[in-house]
Design a protein around this motif. Structure first.
Motif: not given
Length: 332
Positions: A38-39, A68-70, A99-100, A102-106
């Motif tokens: 996750e990190q 990076r992958i999660h 992945l940040a 902007g305001p979103a995470r993917v």
């Protein structure tokens, strides 16, 4: 049949920062397996088989942007099983991992699948988003279950002479440690070819002869045994993940995945065929800029190939048989 002594020792979860979870269908032998980081972890991939089923592998190319992958997902269900990755993404997003942008995470979740649609009565039962989410919920840092579980639930080996002569495959994991350096592997063994102990070349599992035991398919074909007719393309695939606590760039991770395929070649014959989608991911949990274990690239590659071969043996050794698909542990 006695199992190889080498089929023991550790798991991929011995690499710090990793967790593994399985989901197995109660309705048909199929399932999925998730590895959580996750990190974030630097990752690469190498696809050798001619019939792959993958998702998000292009972004792992060294020249591409995402670093990076999660999580990584290995799944049954052929191409349908790729849907399980969306459930892994949802689980990660709910916990604010990704992945940040902007305001979103993917969340970045590359995935690969095996073909297991011929095992069981209803090929329409395949891992979906809910299955991927459930595998995340089941993830732990302890040694993962092996054999006929998760993505290995419907895995088979030795299909070159037809499905009716195949044996049960499965998921296996192992690790090797040299000082502070740890290299672990997780493999879903669903090969077209036979499985051999790389320590001595002994035939462990594979296409069965008339006596119900593995006959050694390569030698049989060299002696003139005909191949059966019918489509086999895409009906196999062995998947692997190699992980280490040594720091790697994306290029280094890609090279490690390439070298780890030597472990497939030592334990599976034939391998990387037109009917297989053999794929190996490699990743590093070391954080850039922090204290990390340093490793000679030559030693790292050696360990990656060795631990991959061990994980292959673990997968077939721990498998449980199905009707018409005996496991190696059931042969006497």
């Amino acid at each position: 049949m006695s199992l190889p002594e080498a089929a023991g020792g550790g798991s991929i979860c011995d690499v710090p920062g990793l967790r593994v979870g399985h989901w197995s269908s109660p309705l048909r032998p199929t399932g999925c397996t998730v590895l959580l980081c996750e990190q974030g972890a630097v990752a690469g991939v190498d696809v050798r088989g001619a019939a792959p089923g993958t998702r998000e592998t292009d972004l792992l190319a060294p020249e591409n942007t995402v670093e990076r992958i999660h999580a990584l997902l290995l799944s049954g269900g052929s191409a349908f099983g790729l849907d399980a990755a969306s459930g892994v993404m949802r689980w990660l997003l709910e916990r604010d991992h990704g992945l940040a942008v902007g305001p979103a995470r993917v969340p970045i979740v590359p995935a690969a699948v095996i073909f297991d649609l011929w095992v069981g009565e209803n090929p329409r039962i395949t891992p979906d988003a809910a299955a991927g989410y459930a595998a995340c919920e089941a993830a732990s840092r302890g040694a993962p279950a092996e054999g006929s579980v998760g993505a290995g639930a419907g895995a088979t080996v030795g299909k070159l002479l037809g499905f009716e002569r195949a044996m049960k495959g499965g998921v296996g994991s192992a690790s090797l440690r040299v000082g502070d350096l740890v290299v672990g592997a997780l493999v879903v063994v669903n090969a077209m070819g036979d499985i051999h102990d790389p320590a001595d070349g002994r035939l462990i599992a594979g296409a069965r002869g008339d006596d119900g035991h593995p006959l050694g398919v390569v030698q049989a074909l060299l002696q003139g045994r005909p191949l059966p007719g019918g489509p086999l393309s895409g009906s196999a695939t062995t998947l692997g993940i190699v992980a280490t606590n040594a720091p790697l760039s994306k290029a280094g991770a890609t090279k490690l995945a390439q070298i780890a395929h030597d472990g497939f070649a030592r334990s599976i014959n034939p391998v990387h065929s037109v009917s297989d989608g053999d794929t190996i991911f490699a990743l590093s949990t070391a954080r850039q800029g922090g204290t990390a274990v340093q490793a000679d690239a030559r030693l790292l590659g050696l360990l990656a190939a060795e631990v991959t071969a061990l994980a292959v043996l673990r997968g077939v050794s721990a498998a449980r048989g199905l009707p018409g698909l005996p496991a190696v542990s059931e042969l006497t």
